[in-house]
Design an enzyme around this catalytic site. Structure first.
Site: not given
Ligand code: ADP
Length: 495
Positions: A189, A265, A299, A396
């Site tokens: 994904k 991570e 990160c 962060e």
């Molecule tokens: P950022 O704030 O850097 O965008 P996220 O942790 O929200 O960081 O996003 C990192 C990845 O996790 C992306 O691929 C995002 O679509 C996915 N993501 C965000 N929310 C969820 C969730 N509730 N469940 C699974 N994946 C998620």
């Protein structure tokens, strides 16, 4: 300076792959929905991409399951798997410049960084893990009693992998490389901000001979497609890179569904410690790089710059001058060091932290505002006199904001550096081997860079202490994430 910036000649880049990749075919999403991916230089639409959701994840997992249970991949000789991975690496290398241009267009990072560092590192990662494929094996164990005991190291099954937008290609390589080397199949994904390059290279993987269903890619959003993958009952392992908050969410989803093992991570607030004996000009440059690299969207960014009081004033003066010289602009132009931030959400969040910094007793040395009125460009910003209880010191920021702290002695700086919920990385700058050793042992972080920063060879493990994550990626350490160990016990008739 602007005068040093010239146009770069980049290869013409077209967006050819915008659909989901399921079972070796590029397909529309079940709902028919799409979402726009934007050019962060302007906020304009680059392309509309198929938006995956629960039903698409189900289809992708079914394809990966079939490719694992019935397909040739896990049963193929490790040598053959390795050769497909090597051929893929060659194809990516051949298309280096187009892939780099697509990465820059979707992400906003300087084109030369993508072309000279990131695509080559992606290729290197796949060659490294191709090398591991035929060197993974179990043990013969001496047991008490008349038994022949051996361990089989088997692939874990269907791996679900969720990646972020800051290094779309590299995050894909860190996850896909070891999973494939071990014989697993994958549903990846990608981040909704940067779906394009993964789809492009996946097409090359099939050209290299990857069987259908081994690597499936579902573009889409986190709470829909991401959550569906994390909670899927037929996914055997989950690997996630992203924010700490989302890491906590996916770990819960994994636990509540089928207890799939999870590697995480996550975020960081990494200290970069400059000791009194440091060569200041070199320290300024390295600390600048540690924070501002990739628009500050790392990160492991060295986002807390600790400077010994004896060299503090000189350091701040020079760090400010360096930040003011940083060239911000169109990432396709030569000489540009910093492009736009990824999207409007991150842009607003960074500006909010800058405002909080300005409202605190920290000193704004330079920057502090957006650049222009279009796209997501932010001035390289330096705060001095930063104190641990400020939000800019705790959270962060994920942007071009350097926070400088003053310290007196090593024991004190170790305590202060460790006084965070994060523990991803740390930098140490000193000529004194004893100081370096004391700091290395004292800092609770998954990586300590001494007199360097952001060195990322394929073989070096990466991961966090504390709320920066669970487990390690890259190197030999990543293989265990994608293997099951089966103990096989046979009685010995004539011991
Ligand atoms: P950022 O704030 O850097 O965008 P996220 O942790 O929200 O960081 O996003 C990192 C990845 O996790 C992306 O691929 C995002 O679509 C996915 N993501 C965000 N929310 C969820 C969730 N509730 N469940 C699974 N994946 C998620």
């Amino acid at each position: 300076t602007a005068a040093a910036v010239e146009e770069l000649v980049t290869p013409p880049v077209q967006v050819n792959y915008t659909k989901l990749l399921i079972n070796g075919q590029f397909v529309d999403s079940a709902s028919g929905k799409t979402f726009p991916t934007l050019d962060p230089r302007t906020g304009e639409v680059i392309a509309n991409v198929a938006e995956g959701d629960l039903e698409d994840v189900n289809r992708a997992v079914a394809a990966a399951r079939k490719a694992f249970d019935e397909g040739p991949w896990p049963k193929m000789s490790a040598y053959e798997r390795s050769r497909i991975m090597l051929k893929f690496a060659d194809l990516v290398e051949k298309h280096n410049d187009e892939i780099a241009a697509l990465e820059t267009w979707d992400n906003g990072k300087p084109y030369l960084q993508a072309a000279q560092a990131e695509v080559p590192s992606f290729v290197r990662l796949f060659r490294y893990y191709a090398g591991w494929a035929d060197k993974i094996h179990g043990l013969t164990v001496p047991a008490d009693g008349p038994h022949h005991v051996q361990t089989l190291h088997e692939p874990i099954g269907v791996a679900g992998q969720i990646i972020p937008w800051n290094f779309p290609l590299l995050m894909m390589a860190w996850k896909v490389g070891p999973a494939l080397a071990c014989g697993n199949t994958i549903v990846l994904k990608t981040a909704e901000q940067t779906p394009l390059t993964a789809l492009y290279v996946a097409n090359l993987f099939h050209e290299a001979g990857l069987p259908p269903g081994v690597l499936n890619i579902v573009s889409g959003f986190g709470p829909t497609a991401g959550a569906a993958l994390a909670s899927h009952m037929d996914v055997d392992k989950l690997a996630f890179t992203g924010s700490t908050e989302t890491g906590q969410t996916v770990l819960q989803l994994a636990a509540k569904s089928n207890l799939k093992p999870v590697t995480l991570e996550l975020g960081g607030k990494s200290p970069f410690i400059i000791c009194e004996d440091a060569d200041i000009d070199h320290a300024v440059e390295l600390a600048h790089f540690a924070l501002f690299f990739n628009q500050g969207q790392c990160c492991c960014a060295g986002s807390r710059t600790y400077v010994h009081e004896r060299v503090y004033d000189e350091f701040v003066e020079k760090a400010k001058a360096r930040a003011m010289r940083r060239v911000v602009g169109d990432p396709f132009k030569k000489g540009v060091e910093q492009g736009p931030q990824i999207d409007s959400e991150q842009f607003k969040k960074i500006l909010r932290y800058i405002r909080e910094g300005r409202d605190s007793s920290a000193t704004l040395e330079c920057g502090g505002d957006r650049i222009g009125s279009k796209g997501y460009f932010i001035q390289p910003t330096v705060f001095s006199n930063v104190k641990e209880d400020m939000s800019i010191a705790q959270d962060e920021i994920f942007g071009p904001v350097q926070c400088v702290f003053k310290f007196k002695d090593i024991g004190e700086v170790i305590k202060r550096a460790n006084n965070t919920r994060y523990g991803l990385a740390a930098g140490v700058f000193t000529k004194n081997i004893d100081t370096a050793n004391t700091l290395t042992r004292g800092l609770r972080a998954g990586t300590v860079w001494i007199n360097c920063y952001d060195i990322f060879d394929a073989g070096i493990p990466f991961g966090g202490y504390k709320m920066s994550g669970m487990g390690r990626e890259k190197g030999i350490y990543s293989l265990n994430n994608y293997l099951q160990v089966k103990a096989v016990v046979t009685p010995l008739k004539n011991p």
